[in-house]
Design a protein around this motif. Structure first.
Motif, PDB file in Angstrom:
ATOM      1  N   PRO A 272       0.841  -1.219   0.108  1.00 31.30           N
ATOM      2  CA  PRO A 272      -0.048   0.116   0.178  1.00 31.30           C
ATOM      3  C   PRO A 272       0.812   1.162   0.035  1.00 31.30           C
ATOM      4  O   PRO A 272       1.972   1.101   0.699  1.00 31.30           O
ATOM      5  CB  PRO A 272      -0.771  -0.023   1.173  1.00 31.30           C
ATOM      6  CG  PRO A 272      -0.806  -1.370   1.500  1.00 31.30           C
ATOM      7  CD  PRO A 272       0.527  -2.234   1.081  1.00 31.30           C
ATOM      8  N   MET A 273       0.509   2.378  -0.807  1.00 29.71           N
ATOM      9  CA  MET A 273       1.322   3.373  -0.825  1.00 29.71           C
ATOM     10  C   MET A 273       1.305   4.258   0.414  1.00 29.71           C
ATOM     11  O   MET A 273       2.377   5.068   0.519  1.00 29.71           O
ATOM     12  CB  MET A 273       0.633   4.282  -1.991  1.00 29.71           C
ATOM     13  CG  MET A 273       1.404   5.455  -2.693  1.00 29.71           C
ATOM     14  SD  MET A 273       2.769   4.634  -3.626  1.00 29.71           S
ATOM     15  CE  MET A 273       2.120   3.722  -5.009  1.00 29.71           C
ATOM     16  N   CYS A 274       0.501   3.933   1.337  1.00 28.64           N
ATOM     17  CA  CYS A 274       1.018   4.836   2.551  1.00 28.64           C
ATOM     18  C   CYS A 274       2.170   4.513   3.082  1.00 28.64           C
ATOM     19  O   CYS A 274       2.729   5.282   3.901  1.00 28.64           O
ATOM     20  CB  CYS A 274      -0.381   4.285   3.546  1.00 28.64           C
ATOM     21  SG  CYS A 274      -0.442   2.755   3.877  1.00 28.64           S
ATOM     22  N   THR A 275       2.565   3.358   3.015  1.00 26.66           N
ATOM     23  CA  THR A 275       3.949   3.126   3.479  1.00 26.66           C
ATOM     24  C   THR A 275       5.121   4.034   2.933  1.00 26.66           C
ATOM     25  O   THR A 275       6.043   4.229   3.630  1.00 26.66           O
ATOM     26  CB  THR A 275       4.282   1.601   3.266  1.00 26.66           C
ATOM     27  OG1 THR A 275       4.142   1.099   1.865  1.00 26.66           O
ATOM     28  CG2 THR A 275       3.481   0.512   3.902  1.00 26.66           C
ATOM     29  N   THR A 276       5.142   4.013   1.669  1.00 23.79           N
ATOM     30  CA  THR A 276       5.962   4.930   0.958  1.00 23.79           C
ATOM     31  C   THR A 276       5.854   6.471   1.407  1.00 23.79           C
ATOM     32  O   THR A 276       6.703   7.004   1.770  1.00 23.79           O
ATOM     33  CB  THR A 276       5.806   5.023  -0.566  1.00 23.79           C
ATOM     34  OG1 THR A 276       6.172   3.432  -0.979  1.00 23.79           O
ATOM     35  CG2 THR A 276       6.705   5.833  -1.371  1.00 23.79           C
ATOM     36  N   LEU A 277       4.380   6.911   1.369  1.00 16.96           N
ATOM     37  CA  LEU A 277       4.262   8.277   1.983  1.00 16.96           C
ATOM     38  C   LEU A 277       4.733   8.453   3.128  1.00 16.96           C
ATOM     39  O   LEU A 277       5.409   9.393   3.583  1.00 16.96           O
ATOM     40  CB  LEU A 277       2.762   8.375   1.953  1.00 16.96           C
ATOM     41  CG  LEU A 277       2.318   9.884   2.492  1.00 16.96           C
ATOM     42  CD1 LEU A 277       2.572  10.962   1.445  1.00 16.96           C
ATOM     43  CD2 LEU A 277       0.713   9.968   2.468  1.00 16.96           C
TER      44      LEU A 277
END
Length: 485
Positions: free
Chosen positions: A470-475
């Motif tokens: 999920p992109m939240c981990t990168t954000l």
């Protein structure tokens, strides 16, 4: 120690998914009050910079959480999960302003069905999120509350019209964010902020605002849908069965279960990179390739093939919607809209000349032709993977920069309009981050599905997330690290 016990998980509670929260509250490892306090603390920390939540429901949220903790009743599927509600939907006792100063005192006499369904499932409303005026832009700014900023940075719009919802959930303000979609208003902000969503199909989620004084146009009724923006596909499978619960106030609701008949396997996925002559950015192409690869590895049969009448369906659909809006909503925009909105509205008409009069009535009749062609195509290809936007997400206020700006914002959004006009479900999931000279921009791709098979779309997004986190981990790791530790 068991999974998701607070003592065994080093992450702050605001980073937990709705699924993780509900698992812990059902088991008694977490109280609703603990979760809500963590969400409110997070809101205090990041919302002043983002301006995603424009009305905070502190006292009510604490009272609701306390009542849930004290209740002996069976726990709902979203027990203790903090959520936000978009300000264009009725929440009893709160203003349904829709971002318009003239409507700031329109107080809802009762909850809309989607709000009632979330409450019934045990969700706790912590605030109400921002939207552009009349919810009719793909960017979120209005004279009443101001601009909502993207947690990835101020170089990229937060999207719209559910921009407050997309920014809030990705910044950790609540695990789920209610939004709605008539031409892309769930999918634009999901793509802009790196979130996941599924736009339900026609009739799936009951809708009605008790504060409304007149009915919407027939095309708006058949295109506008309610949904949620989340950080993981798992959370869509958790929350969407709650949203589709029947409500007698919507006579057009379809009482169809969330999970349909098991399809024949392997499921066939059509992939198209049709750019309609606008050009496809290399990062968008890469995002599609990554999604296609993940689906192939999960056992889907992925084939490059062109769905029927794509450009025509999108253009006819949006020009028809603008024709209805010009007739029914145009006078309100002229009376109550800002000069900025009126200018954008005029530029919309230059890019997509609205159908009017006899021509509009005729074009509305063509909707069945397009829907039939797509139904026949999707008898073979249950899912369609495509771009959402053809270029990385645009800069804030790009749609205020004349016809060129509106063309970049909406002119390249045919894949969005197609699914809205047909009433087909369509999900958006991020699969790549473009590292552009002005900053990082998440890239979302669209997965459309057969009528009333949102579950198959979310299944596919889960398969993608097994390969692409999920992109939240990168954000949180790369962009918001200073405020997330």
């Amino acid at each position: 120690m068991t999974q998701n016990d607070k003592s065994s998980d080093p992450r702050p509670l605001w980073q937990w998914s709705a699924t993780e929260i509900a698992t812990a509250t059902h088991r008694g490892a977490l109280s609703a009050s603990e979760v809500v306090e963590a969400a409110l603390d997070r809101l205090d920390a990041v919302n002043p910079d983002l301006n995603a939540v424009v009305e905070v429901c502190v006292d009510a949220a604490r009272a609701e959480a306390k009542a849930l903790d004290a209740s002996d009743a069976p726990k709902g599927p979203l027990h203790g999960v903090p959520v936000t509600i978009k300000i264009n939907v009725d929440q009893k006792g709160h203003a349904t302003s829709n971002g318009v100063a003239a409507f700031k005192d329109v107080i809802a006499p009762d909850d809309a069905p989607v709000v009632a369904n979330l409450r019934a499932a045990g969700a706790v409303i912590i605030g109400r999120t921002n939207t552009p005026e009349f919810s009719f832009r793909a960017d979120t700014d209005n004279p009443l509350f101001g601009r909502t900023h993207n947690p990835w940075g101020r170089h990229v719009s937060a999207g719209g019209s559910s921009g407050g919802a997309g920014a809030s959930v990705m910044a950790g303000i609540g695990a789920l964010a209610h939004g709605n979609d008539i031409g892309g208003s769930l999918r634009f902000p999901a793509s802009a902020n790196g979130a996941v969503t599924v736009k339900p199909g026609l009739g799936r989620v009951p809708a009605w605002n008790p504060s409304q004084t007149r009915e919407r146009g027939l095309l708006a009724q058949s295109m506008s849908v309610q949904g949620v923006i989340a950080r993981t596909a798992d959370d869509l499978h958790l929350s969407m069965p709650t949203l589709i619960a029947a409500d007698i106030r919507d006579p057009l609701h379809v009482p169809f279960p969330w999970t349909g008949t098991a399809p024949e396997t392997p499921i066939k996925v059509a992939v198209s990179k049709n750019d309609f002559g606008f050009g496809l950015h290399q990062d968008v192409s890469l995002a599609i390739d990554r999604a296609a690869s993940a689906l192939t590895n999960a056992g889907y049969v992925v084939e490059e093939i062109e769905p029927p009448l794509v450009r025509e369906t999108g253009e006819i659909g949006y020009r028809s919607l603008l024709g209805e809006v010009k007739t029914l909503l145009g006078p309100d925009i002229q009376e109550h809209g800002s000069d900025i909105l009126q200018g954008i509205f005029d530029d919309y008409h230059k890019v997509f000349p609205p159908f009017e009069g006899t021509e509009l009535v005729s074009m509305l009749g063509q909707r069945s032709r397009y829907a039939r062609a797509w139904a026949e195509f999707m008898e073979t290809y249950s899912l369609v993977l495509s771009p959402f936007l053809l270029q990385p997400f645009f800069a804030p206020a790009r749609d205020t920069e004349g016809v060129e700006g509106v063309t970049e914002v909406l002119g390249q959004a045919h894949w969005s309009f197609v699914m809205s006009y047909l009433g087909l479900p369509a999900g958006n999931i991020p699969t790549h981050v473009a590292q552009l000279p002005y900053g990082p921009v998440p890239i979302g791709v669209q997965i459309a599905g057969q009528r009333w098979r949102e579950d198959l779309i979310v299944d596919a997004m889960q398969a993608i997330e097994r390969e692409i986190p999920p992109m939240c981990t990168t954000l949180w790791a790369q962009v918001m690290s200073e405020c997330c530790t």
